[in-house]
Scaffold this active site. Structure first.
Site, PDB file in Angstrom:
ATOM      1  N   ASP A  18     -15.109 -32.674   2.180  1.00 11.27           N
ATOM      2  CA  ASP A  18     -14.850 -33.254   3.510  1.00 11.27           C
ATOM      3  C   ASP A  18     -14.727 -34.778   3.352  1.00 11.27           C
ATOM      4  OD1 ASP A  18     -14.636 -33.641   6.225  1.00 11.27           O
ATOM      5  OD2 ASP A  18     -16.783 -33.441   6.621  1.00 11.27           O
ATOM      6  N   MET A  19     -13.616 -35.343   3.778  1.00 12.19           N
ATOM      7  CA  MET A  19     -13.420 -36.785   3.649  1.00 12.19           C
ATOM      8  C   MET A  19     -14.421 -37.529   4.547  1.00 12.19           C
ATOM      9  SD  MET A  19     -11.071 -36.462   1.546  1.00 12.19           S
ATOM     10  CE  MET A  19     -10.775 -38.183   1.218  1.00 12.19           C
ATOM     11  N   TYR A  23     -10.093 -41.156   9.244  1.00 16.78           N
ATOM     12  CA  TYR A  23      -9.057 -42.036   9.809  1.00 16.78           C
ATOM     13  C   TYR A  23      -9.399 -43.512   9.532  1.00 16.78           C
ATOM     14  CZ  TYR A  23      -7.108 -38.113  12.584  1.00 16.78           C
ATOM     15  OH  TYR A  23      -6.533 -36.934  13.001  1.00 16.78           O
ATOM     16  N   ARG A  60     -21.772 -47.012  12.099  1.00 18.30           N
ATOM     17  CA  ARG A  60     -22.778 -46.007  12.488  1.00 18.30           C
ATOM     18  C   ARG A  60     -24.187 -46.582  12.325  1.00 18.30           C
ATOM     19  NH1 ARG A  60     -20.384 -40.147  10.274  1.00 18.30           N
ATOM     20  NH2 ARG A  60     -18.229 -40.786  10.484  1.00 18.30           N
ATOM     21  N   ASP A 120      -8.679 -33.050   7.053  1.00 15.54           N
ATOM     22  CA  ASP A 120      -9.472 -33.749   6.022  1.00 15.54           C
ATOM     23  C   ASP A 120     -10.518 -32.866   5.345  1.00 15.54           C
ATOM     24  OD1 ASP A 120     -11.425 -33.545   8.003  1.00 15.54           O
ATOM     25  OD2 ASP A 120     -12.295 -35.478   7.491  1.00 15.54           O
ATOM     26  N   GLU A 121     -10.263 -31.573   5.319  1.00 17.35           N
ATOM     27  CA  GLU A 121     -11.234 -30.654   4.703  1.00 17.35           C
ATOM     28  C   GLU A 121     -10.527 -29.659   3.789  1.00 17.35           C
ATOM     29  OE1 GLU A 121     -14.437 -28.919   7.594  1.00 17.35           O
ATOM     30  OE2 GLU A 121     -12.560 -29.339   8.627  1.00 17.35           O
TER      31      GLU A 121
HETATM   32  P1  TTP Z   1     -14.470 -35.493  10.958  1.00 11.66           P
HETATM   33  O1  TTP Z   1     -14.398 -34.909   9.580  1.00 11.66           O
HETATM   34  O2  TTP Z   1     -15.196 -34.749  12.005  1.00 11.66           O
HETATM   35  O3  TTP Z   1     -15.174 -36.883  10.936  1.00 11.66           O
HETATM   36  P2  TTP Z   1     -14.916 -38.130  10.040  1.00 11.66           P
HETATM   37  O4  TTP Z   1     -14.117 -37.804   8.820  1.00 11.66           O
HETATM   38  O5  TTP Z   1     -14.375 -39.233  10.883  1.00 11.66           O
HETATM   39  O6  TTP Z   1     -16.391 -38.542   9.658  1.00 11.66           O
HETATM   40  P3  TTP Z   1     -17.443 -37.786   8.734  1.00 11.66           P
HETATM   41  O7  TTP Z   1     -17.642 -38.692   7.551  1.00 11.66           O
HETATM   42  O8  TTP Z   1     -18.663 -37.678   9.562  1.00 11.66           O
HETATM   43  O9  TTP Z   1     -16.877 -36.451   8.337  1.00 11.66           O
HETATM   44  O10 TTP Z   1     -13.012 -35.772  11.477  1.00 11.66           O
HETATM   45  C1  TTP Z   1     -11.920 -36.108  10.599  1.00 11.66           C
HETATM   46  C2  TTP Z   1     -10.955 -36.989  11.366  1.00 11.66           C
HETATM   47  O11 TTP Z   1     -10.431 -36.274  12.473  1.00 11.66           O
HETATM   48  C3  TTP Z   1     -11.603 -38.201  11.944  1.00 11.66           C
HETATM   49  O12 TTP Z   1     -11.610 -39.268  11.012  1.00 11.66           O
HETATM   50  C4  TTP Z   1     -10.779 -38.485  13.151  1.00 11.66           C
HETATM   51  C5  TTP Z   1     -10.245 -37.155  13.585  1.00 11.66           C
HETATM   52  N1  TTP Z   1     -10.952 -36.651  14.781  1.00 11.66           N
HETATM   53  C6  TTP Z   1     -10.337 -36.730  16.023  1.00 11.66           C
HETATM   54  O13 TTP Z   1      -9.212 -37.201  16.123  1.00 11.66           O
HETATM   55  N2  TTP Z   1     -10.992 -36.283  17.121  1.00 11.66           N
HETATM   56  C7  TTP Z   1     -12.237 -35.763  17.059  1.00 11.66           C
HETATM   57  O14 TTP Z   1     -12.812 -35.369  18.077  1.00 11.66           O
HETATM   58  C8  TTP Z   1     -12.863 -35.683  15.782  1.00 11.66           C
HETATM   59  C9  TTP Z   1     -14.242 -35.105  15.662  1.00 11.66           C
HETATM   60  C10 TTP Z   1     -12.192 -36.133  14.681  1.00 11.66           C
END
Ligand code: TTP
Length: 605
Positions: A18-19, A23, A60, A120-121
């Site tokens: 998981d990235m 963004y 954060r 991103d997964e």
């Molecule tokens: P996530 O993997 O949920 O979060 P993240 O990568 O920003 O942070 P983390 O390190 O905690 O995993 O989401 C991946 C991307 O998807 C995130 O960067 C932005 C986008 N996104 C949205 O556009 N809307 C949303 O509600 C969420 C949760 C994520």
């Protein structure tokens, strides 16, 4: 519906990657001065500074949360850098993030079967790589271990203890394989960092469910291992609604009807008891979940399962006329069409189903529980055609939504979210010599059996299981279009469509893409009289299925009804498809489709 699959082997090594604040990292790579700064990416809608969709770990630490808007984030962290998502066609343009995700996938796929699960997964099956490493490199005799490997957690955060665990001589085979998995994933994370400048975190376990649960436990840029002995401790305290597929009605039923609030609570129920309540399949699945058992395979899939384009129109921006809806559908359909064209050119894939989703309200709403029904139809290529079909789908949905309430032209309703999506994406058969003939054949098939009003099936009926999943955010769901920012969430049930390919197979292979531009410019004629008739015959004719709305009974009945409906569609399809020969032979290894039965309810004919 959750599917109970027996664990194929408890010695599999599965990673979920998981990235980190994805963004934000993409924006920081574009603007390196943002690196190390508290940063957040905000939605296109700039009301109160825009909604935060991604927050850097520096921000954060200062208390900035994704639920905040830009103005609030600035109060909490005055030095925060807010970056707006790129915009195109008056809405968020996520292509930069999608492409960045593809870069990562191509690196991760080097080590094992790789499934792109969201923007991103990624899931990886590293079993073979781990077995090979175990044979070739006895870990206990390694003198030094890379720092990245020591960023592993297995319940211990102490690096020395982690080192000892990784090199234990008396470890059983499964733990030794997990240790090899940790080495492989650490190396992959380093490669991703070197080649893309992005950090990521990972979970390493014996199945997908555990790997996914673990990947978010230690972030950023770390990894978490789940040895067999830790599974119980990991699962027991987890809230039941946080588990995948338990965020909806099934999870609520467990809470209300059985008093199950954590996964640990579920352990007290025997398999028979759970089967009595929920049926054999779901009961078995629940019993397995409580014990961390999951046989779900990593699908070999590097490309998205679907494409979608959507936008929300909150509060005063709600769309209140058909003209306004049509204007936005034009934008959304053009974007969708461009992505479909790009997929066709780059990956030689075609989509088969167009779906329209909307969120709506009535101004004097007496039955506010009623949702705007999602509608699907066969997908015709070309922006204009997609738009025409999307408008028809919208009108059909609006009529059904409004019912006897009021004429759609007379106002009294508003649309707060709109999205179009293309699903059932499969590779063009390798033997197809002419893309035009492929589409003609496909469109003939559609026109002879599909385009009547009865064929518009409410998406709720097709997709109810995925609706009830408990993912924290829409974009994270495996069966989803990549959405984000202001894009509306959409879910899919992807089904094998190889029958189409067989029906349209042609003699020899040649350059498919050379005909694409002509085809997509709308020069070909694949519209049929039936398609025009469709609009005239729409009102009030959609087939509806009604379910009781409460408790376990409703859950079970809904499953049964959906299955029956899908089965009859399949039979109709198989009977009517005289061109169809064998299944599966045109589906590439990287585009594995699900068995016919798994997505049976989502065929639309
Ligand atoms: P996530 O993997 O949920 O979060 P993240 O990568 O920003 O942070 P983390 O390190 O905690 O995993 O989401 C991946 C991307 O998807 C995130 O960067 C932005 C986008 N996104 C949205 O556009 N809307 C949303 O509600 C969420 C949760 C994520």
């Amino acid at each position: 519906m959750p599917v109970a699959r027996p664990e194929s082997s408890d010695s599999r090594i599965i990673a979920h990657v998981d990235m980190d604040c994805f963004y934000v990292q993409v924006e920081q790579r574009k603007q390196p001065h943002l690196r190390g700064q508290p940063t957040a990416v905000v939605q296109y809608n700039s009301w109160k500074g825009g909604g935060l969709i991604a927050v850097s770990y520096e921000a954060r630490k200062d208390g900035v949360k994704r639920s905040m808007r830009g103005d609030e984030a600035k109060k909490v962290c005055p030095q925060i850098q807010l970056v707006q998502v790129p915009v195109a066609r008056g809405k968020a343009d996520l292509s930069i993030y999608r492409n960045a995700g593809s870069e990562v996938v191509s690196i991760l796929a080097r080590k094992g079967r790789c499934e792109r699960a969201s923007i991103d997964e990624v899931y990886l099956d590293l079993t073979d790589a781990a077995e090979t490493m175990l044979k070739e490199t006895p870990l206990e005799s390694l003198e030094s271990i890379n720092e990245e490997v020591l960023k592993s957690h297995n319940g211990n955060d102490d690096k020395e203890l982690v080192r000892e665990w990784l090199q234990r001589r008396d470890a059983d085979h499964r733990d030794k394989l997990l240790a090899c998995g940790a080495f492989i994933v650490a190396e992959l994370r380093l490669q991703v960092l070197r080649e893309t400048e992005f950090t990521c975190s990972a979970g390493i376990a014996h199945n997908k469910m555990l790997a996914k649960l673990a990947s978010g436990m230690n972030k950023p840029a770390q990894q978490t291992i789940v040895p067999f002995a830790s599974v119980k401790g990991l699962l027991e305290p987890l809230p039941i609604k946080k588990m995948k597929q338990l965020g909806g009605k099934l999870g609520s039923s467990l809470q209300i009807d059985l008093g199950v609030n954590t996964v640990g609570d579920l352990l007290q129920f025997s398999q028979e008891k759970l089967q009595d309540f929920y049926g054999v399949n779901t009961g078995t699945w629940l019993w397995n979940v409580a014990r961390g058992i999951s046989g779900e395979e990593v699908e070999g899939r590097l490309l998205p399962k679907s494409h979608g384009s959507g936008k929300t129109f909150p509060g005063p921006r709600a769309l209140k006329t058909l003209a306004a809806v049509e204007k936005w559908l034009k934008e959304l359909c053009e974007e969708l069409s461009e992505r479909l064209q790009s997929d066709l050119e780059k990956n030689k894939r075609v989509a088969h189903t167009l779906t329209l989703h909307a969120n709506a309200y009535k101004s004097t709403d007496t039955d506010s529980y009623k949702k705007f029904p999602s509608k699907s139809c066969p997908l015709r290529y070309g922006g204009g055609k997609i738009q025409e079909d999307a408008v028809n789908l919208f009108q059909a949905g609006l009529r059904e939504y409004l019912g006897a309430y009021i004429g759609s032209q007379c106002g009294g309703w508003g649309i707060t979210g709109l999205s179009v999506s293309a699903s059932k994406i499969v590779p063009i058969p390798s033997g197809t010599c002419s893309i035009t003939r492929y589409f003609q054949c496909r469109d003939q098939f559609h026109s002879s059996s599909e385009l009547s009003d009865e064929k518009f099936i409410p998406e709720d009926d097709l997709l109810s299981p995925s609706r009830s999943e408990s993912h924290p955010a829409p974009h994270q769901t495996e069966q989803q279009t990549e959405c984000g920012g202001e894009e509306a969430p959409v879910t899919y049930d992807i089904t094998s469509f190889d029958q189409y390919e067989n029906a349209c197979k042609d003699e020899a292979s040649s350059d498919i893409t050379r005909e694409v531009s002509h085809l997509l410019s709308g020069a070909e004629s694949c519209s049929t009289p039936k398609q025009n008739e469709r609009q005239l015959r729409l009102p009030g004719k959609e087939s509806k299925m009604k379910y009781p709305s409460d408790g376990i009974r409703s859950y079970g009945q809904k499953r049964k009804a959906t299955k029956e409906k899908g089965t009859s569609s399949i039979l109709r399809f198989l009977q009517s498809n005289s061109c169809s020969t064998s299944k599966q032979d045109n589906v590439s290894a990287l585009q594995e489709t699900k068995p016919l039965s798994s997505g049976i309810s989502s065929f639309i004919f």
